[in-house]
Design a protein around this motif. Structure first.
Motif, PDB file in Angstrom:
ATOM      1  N   LEU A  61       0.822  -1.205   0.000  1.00 55.30           N
ATOM      2  CA  LEU A  61       0.000   0.000   0.000  1.00 55.30           C
ATOM      3  C   LEU A  61       0.855   1.252   0.000  1.00 55.30           C
ATOM      4  O   LEU A  61       1.932   1.296   0.599  1.00 55.30           O
ATOM      5  N   ARG A  62       0.355   2.272  -0.652  1.00 54.10           N
ATOM      6  CA  ARG A  62       0.964   3.607  -0.600  1.00 54.10           C
ATOM      7  C   ARG A  62      -0.134   4.590  -0.240  1.00 54.10           C
ATOM      8  O   ARG A  62      -1.057   4.837  -1.014  1.00 54.10           O
ATOM      9  N   GLU A  63      -0.059   5.116   0.984  1.00 52.03           N
ATOM     10  CA  GLU A  63      -1.076   6.055   1.447  1.00 52.03           C
ATOM     11  C   GLU A  63      -0.892   7.420   0.797  1.00 52.03           C
ATOM     12  O   GLU A  63       0.223   7.829   0.444  1.00 52.03           O
ATOM     13  N   ILE A  64      -2.010   8.173   0.686  1.00 49.42           N
ATOM     14  CA  ILE A  64      -1.982   9.528   0.147  1.00 49.42           C
ATOM     15  C   ILE A  64      -1.864  10.512   1.309  1.00 49.42           C
ATOM     16  O   ILE A  64      -2.607  10.408   2.287  1.00 49.42           O
ATOM     17  N   PRO A  65      -0.921  11.458   1.253  1.00 52.90           N
ATOM     18  CA  PRO A  65      -0.806  12.437   2.344  1.00 52.90           C
ATOM     19  C   PRO A  65      -2.126  13.169   2.579  1.00 52.90           C
ATOM     20  O   PRO A  65      -2.859  13.479   1.638  1.00 52.90           O
ATOM     21  N   LEU A  66      -2.420  13.409   3.845  1.00 51.80           N
ATOM     22  CA  LEU A  66      -3.633  14.110   4.278  1.00 51.80           C
ATOM     23  C   LEU A  66      -4.905  13.370   3.877  1.00 51.80           C
ATOM     24  O   LEU A  66      -5.989  13.926   3.942  1.00 51.80           O
ATOM     25  N   ARG A  67      -4.748  12.131   3.436  1.00 46.21           N
ATOM     26  CA  ARG A  67      -5.886  11.334   2.986  1.00 46.21           C
ATOM     27  C   ARG A  67      -6.707  12.069   1.932  1.00 46.21           C
ATOM     28  O   ARG A  67      -7.941  12.129   1.969  1.00 46.21           O
ATOM     29  N   VAL A 188       2.728  11.491  -6.209  1.00 47.82           N
ATOM     30  CA  VAL A 188       1.533  11.089  -5.474  1.00 47.82           C
ATOM     31  C   VAL A 188       0.584  12.267  -5.320  1.00 47.82           C
ATOM     32  O   VAL A 188      -0.639  12.141  -5.500  1.00 47.82           O
ATOM     33  N   MET A 189       1.120  13.456  -5.004  1.00 45.36           N
ATOM     34  CA  MET A 189       0.264  14.619  -4.825  1.00 45.36           C
ATOM     35  C   MET A 189      -0.386  15.036  -6.135  1.00 45.36           C
ATOM     36  O   MET A 189      -1.564  15.417  -6.174  1.00 45.36           O
ATOM     37  N   LEU A 190       0.364  14.951  -7.232  1.00 51.91           N
ATOM     38  CA  LEU A 190      -0.214  15.279  -8.536  1.00 51.91           C
ATOM     39  C   LEU A 190      -1.337  14.320  -8.892  1.00 51.91           C
ATOM     40  O   LEU A 190      -2.374  14.727  -9.426  1.00 51.91           O
ATOM     41  N   GLN A 191      -1.118  13.035  -8.602  1.00 53.16           N
ATOM     42  CA  GLN A 191      -2.151  12.047  -8.900  1.00 53.16           C
ATOM     43  C   GLN A 191      -3.389  12.300  -8.056  1.00 53.16           C
ATOM     44  O   GLN A 191      -4.511  12.211  -8.530  1.00 53.16           O
ATOM     45  N   ALA A 192      -3.180  12.621  -6.764  1.00 60.22           N
ATOM     46  CA  ALA A 192      -4.309  12.910  -5.896  1.00 60.22           C
ATOM     47  C   ALA A 192      -5.076  14.136  -6.394  1.00 60.22           C
ATOM     48  O   ALA A 192      -6.312  14.153  -6.384  1.00 60.22           O
TER      49      ALA A 192
END
Length: 509
Positions: A61-67, A188-192
């Motif tokens: 798993l790779r969590e997203i910052p700040l969910r 990850v942030m761009l994807q989020a």
């Protein structure tokens, strides 16, 4: 990166110390025909050569910052097969009862989330006979997280790892594997951010995450005052629906599949799945009566329906629908009950047209999903109100031909499913090589005398056969009025809508 679906992610959010969300399997192998017992080192080499058929085995798993979104599956750049394996030698204690006790203790433990979400324990020194005199064999105790698979895809994975011939497959060197680099924080942030633009509602998770710490107490205080829409919670109170602990017990009973098919043919317009559900219903009814807990009200089951055949989007994950099904346990005739179960099922929308279980969660951002799961448990909603359903029952068709592992024949398998808040019992029915096994995963602190379920299964099948013979196909064309059988998705969405409306009115006031 491959993002978890809303349904897959919900199994992560529901997990706690007392409710590990993994699917379990106990596989018993007969090595009596082998030249020599399978060594643990040989099993490790065999599994290493087969890792390529199950990509999720090397993904974490790779969590997203700040969910800001649901987690992703990424390649584990530090993958080590040995971290997912354990070896146990039972020595002089290789009886089946001791194996099941060992499996219960192992399956109580949650999987570690810093690695791919699976684990296998190789059990040596196991004897197939009850008194340690049977053929020499071994067992595998398997844990696979529900966020990665459902019960149906779990059977597919085991089928890929095992062999269909008693001739051992040559163990080849593992295929070269180069993990994709760990995604950067920027990626990850761009994807989020891209996901939020595609689903604007998820922007609300920013605000929810930012104010959660200060408003959580207020939300709890207000929700405690909310009158939940009780008519939707139509299942009766039962001994199965109490607060569970971390303890687990596995009880199983096997019957000949041919006996169930004969009942189906005798009753006429019913399915084999209806007969399996009828056997579960009669077993539960007898158990409740023996415990002095029969209320006269019919139990309600949540029955998953696989939509994998209609939606082959991916090889693993959860691709299911679900419906709430009245088990007609207030019907005294066990054969007539099977017909009522059939009529209840065909009257439901999910039976005719599968409704993806993603509907349960697709409208909620990931932060709200996690908060909802915690509040559901912490506020003890299931204890304060009648349950939505009494237990889940899953029927998983398995292979009807023998499977092997390096020449050792798979003779029996037991499957478990996770328990969760106020659900102290779950049934998984799995067929293999002409037999159907009813697997009861239970919390012994909630379901007392669980061992009695095994005897109740045998008694129930005898009673159904006798009743079916007397009833025959008479009256098959006259269905009884279908009892309330609703879509789990529709019920859940209606409950959430009612809660939100009442909460908004109270907060405005």
């Amino acid at each position: 990166m491959r993002q978890l679906s809303e349904l897959d992610a919900s199994f992560l959010y529901l997990e706690s110390e007392t409710t590990p969300m993994h699917i379990g399997g106990i596989y018993l192998f007969d090595a009596g025909e082998c030249d020599r017992p399978l060594a643990f080192s040989t099993f490790v080499a065999y599994l290493r050569s087969r890792l390529h058929v199950v990509p999720v085995f090397r993904q974490r798993l790779r969590e997203i910052p700040l969910r800001l979104g649901r987690p992703y599956w990424i390649d584990d750049t530090e993958f080590s097969l040995e971290r997912h394996l354990a070896y146990v030698n039972m020595g002089e204690h290789g009886q089946k009862a001791n194996l099941m006790t060992l499996a219960s203790r192992i399956l109580e433990q949650p999987l570690k989330k810093d690695r791919p979400l699976w684990h296998i324990t190789f059990v040596d020194g196991f004897r197939l006979g009850e008194d340690n005199t049977g053929n020499e064999g071994f067992a595998l105790i398997v844990k696979l997280h529900h966020a990665a698979i459902d019960a149906f895809s779990g059977e597919e994975i085991i089928g890929k790892l095992l062999e269909y011939t008693p001739e051992p497959r040559p163990i080849t060197p593992p295929r070269p594997w180069s993990p994709r680099p760990r995604p950067s924080e920027e990626r990850v942030m761009l994807q989020a951010g891209a996901n939020i633009l595609r689903t604007p509602l998820q922007v609300t998770s920013l605000a929810a995450n930012a104010i959660e710490a200060t408003t959580r107490g207020l939300i709890q205080k207000q929700l405690r005052k909310l009158p939940l829409p009780l008519p939707l919670f139509s299942a009766p109170h039962s001994p199965f629906n109490r607060q569970i602990t971390a303890n687990r017990q596995i009880v199983a009973a096997s019957v000949e599949l041919s006996r169930l098919k004969t009942i189906k043919a005798t009753l006429g317009d019913v399915t084999l799945n209806d007969v399996v559900l009828g056997l579960c219903a009669e077993t539960l009814r007898r158990y409740l009566i023996s415990e002095g807990a029969g209320s006269g009200k019919s139990l309600v089951a949540m029955t998953p329906i696989s939509v994998r055949s209609n939606s082959l989007r991916k090889a693993t994950g959860n691709q299911m629908s679900a419906m709430l099904l009245d088990l007609a346990t207030n019907e005294a005739n066990p054969a007539q009950r099977i017909r009522r179960i059939h009529w209840n099922a065909v009257a439901s929308e999910p039976y005719r047209e599968a409704i993806a279980a993603d509907r349960l969660t697709e409208l909620l951002p990931s932060t709200m999903l996690a908060l909802s799961a915690r509040l559901y448990s912490e506020l003890q909603i299931a204890q304060r109100y009648r349950p939505l359903f009494n237990l889940p029952i899953t029927n998983v068709p398995g292979p009807q031909v023998p499977l092997y592992l390096q020449g050792a024949r798979l003779v029996q398998q037991y499957n478990t499913a996770p328990l969760f808040d106020s659900m102290g019992l779950v049934i998984v029915a799995v067929s293999y090589e002409g037999r159907l096994t009813l697997n009861f995963t239970l919390c012994p602190d909630v379901v007392a005398n669980g061992d009695a379920l095994q005897a109740h299964v045998a008694e129930s099948l005898d009673a159904i056969e006798d009743a079916a013979h007397r009833l025959g196909t008479e009256g098959a064309a006259e269905p009884a009025p279908a009892t309330a059988t609703q879509s789990l998705a529709d019920d859940a969405m209606a409950v959430m809508e009612g809660l939100l409306k009442r909460a908004m009115r109270r907060f405005r006031a």
